[in-house]
Design a protein around this motif. Sequence first.
Motif, PDB file in Angstrom:
ATOM      1  N   ILE A   1       6.145 -18.859  -3.081  1.00  0.00           N
ATOM      2  CA  ILE A   1       5.939 -17.086  -3.019  1.00  0.00           C
ATOM      3  C   ILE A   1       7.439 -16.556  -2.383  1.00  0.00           C
ATOM      4  O   ILE A   1       6.808 -16.389  -1.022  1.00  0.00           O
ATOM      5  CB  ILE A   1       5.106 -16.217  -3.152  1.00  0.00           C
ATOM      6  CG1 ILE A   1       3.396 -17.410  -4.064  1.00  0.00           C
ATOM      7  CG2 ILE A   1       4.766 -15.122  -3.743  1.00  0.00           C
ATOM      8  CD1 ILE A   1       2.623 -17.023  -3.659  1.00  0.00           C
ATOM      9  N   SER A   2       7.846 -15.512  -3.349  1.00  0.00           N
ATOM     10  CA  SER A   2       8.367 -14.476  -2.273  1.00  0.00           C
ATOM     11  C   SER A   2       8.379 -13.291  -3.260  1.00  0.00           C
ATOM     12  O   SER A   2       8.952 -12.989  -3.932  1.00  0.00           O
ATOM     13  CB  SER A   2       9.948 -14.928  -2.761  1.00  0.00           C
ATOM     14  OG  SER A   2      10.331 -15.780  -1.890  1.00  0.00           O
ATOM     15  N   PHE A   3       7.981 -12.320  -2.661  1.00  0.00           N
ATOM     16  CA  PHE A   3       8.095 -10.684  -3.963  1.00  0.00           C
ATOM     17  C   PHE A   3       9.018 -10.255  -2.281  1.00  0.00           C
ATOM     18  O   PHE A   3       8.866  -9.707  -1.040  1.00  0.00           O
ATOM     19  CB  PHE A   3       7.092  -9.944  -3.298  1.00  0.00           C
ATOM     20  CG  PHE A   3       5.581 -10.849  -3.864  1.00  0.00           C
ATOM     21  CD1 PHE A   3       5.935 -11.885  -4.844  1.00  0.00           C
ATOM     22  CD2 PHE A   3       4.861  -9.616  -4.461  1.00  0.00           C
ATOM     23  CE1 PHE A   3       4.477 -12.162  -5.461  1.00  0.00           C
ATOM     24  CE2 PHE A   3       3.883  -9.923  -5.556  1.00  0.00           C
ATOM     25  CZ  PHE A   3       4.011 -11.133  -6.197  1.00  0.00           C
TER      26      PHE A   3
ATOM     27  N   THR B   1      13.589 -19.480  -3.355  1.00  0.00           N
ATOM     28  CA  THR B   1      12.332 -19.541  -3.413  1.00  0.00           C
ATOM     29  C   THR B   1      11.779 -21.214  -3.817  1.00  0.00           C
ATOM     30  O   THR B   1      12.218 -21.195  -4.877  1.00  0.00           O
ATOM     31  CB  THR B   1      11.108 -18.633  -4.372  1.00  0.00           C
ATOM     32  OG1 THR B   1      11.406 -17.082  -3.816  1.00  0.00           O
ATOM     33  CG2 THR B   1       9.853 -19.252  -4.293  1.00  0.00           C
TER      34      THR B   1
ATOM     35  N   GLN C   1      -1.518 -16.863  -9.610  1.00  0.00           N
ATOM     36  CA  GLN C   1      -0.571 -16.869  -8.005  1.00  0.00           C
ATOM     37  C   GLN C   1      -0.204 -15.183  -7.910  1.00  0.00           C
ATOM     38  O   GLN C   1       0.296 -14.865  -6.995  1.00  0.00           O
ATOM     39  CB  GLN C   1       0.118 -18.072  -8.179  1.00  0.00           C
ATOM     40  CG  GLN C   1      -0.343 -19.589  -7.706  1.00  0.00           C
ATOM     41  CD  GLN C   1      -1.040 -19.306  -7.011  1.00  0.00           C
ATOM     42  OE1 GLN C   1      -0.871 -18.912  -5.499  1.00  0.00           O
ATOM     43  NE2 GLN C   1      -2.280 -20.215  -6.912  1.00  0.00           N
ATOM     44  N   THR C   2      -0.191 -14.970  -8.857  1.00  0.00           N
ATOM     45  CA  THR C   2       1.283 -13.482  -9.465  1.00  0.00           C
ATOM     46  C   THR C   2      -0.141 -12.666  -8.670  1.00  0.00           C
ATOM     47  O   THR C   2       0.044 -11.548  -7.951  1.00  0.00           O
ATOM     48  CB  THR C   2       1.081 -13.110 -10.891  1.00  0.00           C
ATOM     49  OG1 THR C   2       2.521 -14.482 -12.018  1.00  0.00           O
ATOM     50  CG2 THR C   2       1.958 -12.733 -10.804  1.00  0.00           C
TER      51      THR C   2
ATOM     52  N   GLY D   1      -0.114 -13.390  -5.289  1.00  0.00           N
ATOM     53  CA  GLY D   1       0.817 -12.675  -3.984  1.00  0.00           C
ATOM     54  C   GLY D   1       1.193 -10.712  -4.552  1.00  0.00           C
ATOM     55  O   GLY D   1       1.458 -10.650  -3.484  1.00  0.00           O
TER      56      GLY D   1
ATOM     57  N   GLN E   1      -1.188  -9.876  -2.056  1.00  0.00           N
ATOM     58  CA  GLN E   1      -0.669 -10.205  -0.300  1.00  0.00           C
ATOM     59  C   GLN E   1      -0.156  -9.107   0.248  1.00  0.00           C
ATOM     60  O   GLN E   1      -0.076  -8.393   1.158  1.00  0.00           O
ATOM     61  CB  GLN E   1      -0.284 -11.401  -0.795  1.00  0.00           C
ATOM     62  CG  GLN E   1      -1.226 -12.322  -0.199  1.00  0.00           C
ATOM     63  CD  GLN E   1      -2.528 -12.148   1.109  1.00  0.00           C
ATOM     64  OE1 GLN E   1      -2.202 -12.298   2.469  1.00  0.00           O
ATOM     65  NE2 GLN E   1      -3.799 -12.649   1.072  1.00  0.00           N
TER      66      GLN E   1
END
Length: 208
Positions: free
Chosen positions: A48-50, A83, A166-167, A170, A173
């Motif tokens: 995961i990358s935000f 990612t 998962q969205t 994320g 977090q």
Amino acid sequence: SVGDGASIAELGALTMTATSTSENETKAVGGAKASGSSAIVATPVVGISFLFSDTGAKIGVGTDLAMKGDLSLKASHDSSSDTIAEGDAEGGSTTVGASLALAIDEQTATTSLMRDVETSGGAVSLLSSGIVRSRASASASAAGAEQDDKGTTDDDDKVDQQANKQTGFGNEQAKNRTGSESSQEKAPEANTSDGSMSVAAAITINYQ
């Protein structure tokens, strides 16, 4: 930047430039080996990358600016991110748990002029430019995903369920760590002309 309420006197010309360059890589790798040919191998792998970086040149609210020359505000942002999620299972008959790569890239470049400007011999210009390159990839072993349970409809949108889970994780977090979260609350629906997808070995989601 010039903050709200800050005063600047006797200006000739003023140029403000904000520049940012970044490179990011998130890679998740997992694997498992079955003890027998009929075993079920669990290899859920999630990357995961935000990305929320903002690059800005700003003059905040306040008294008018009286100038004799040019006023120029410039902001540029150049970013690239990868990612990657890789799942690998050896042996067994079925792999349970898809590889999922999720990238949400909401970076910006902005210029803001929040007060009046009077210039006797110059021009006012605001320029912002952004280059954002984002790539997401997911791969899984040849064993693939678990089979669809034909006896129930509970898993008919299981790919959507995994992606939304998962969205949400994320976003939770990101908010806990930075105070910010994505504007994307749900993943896009995974479907075909036959309807929602219930199984997948690899899932890739890339928002920009």
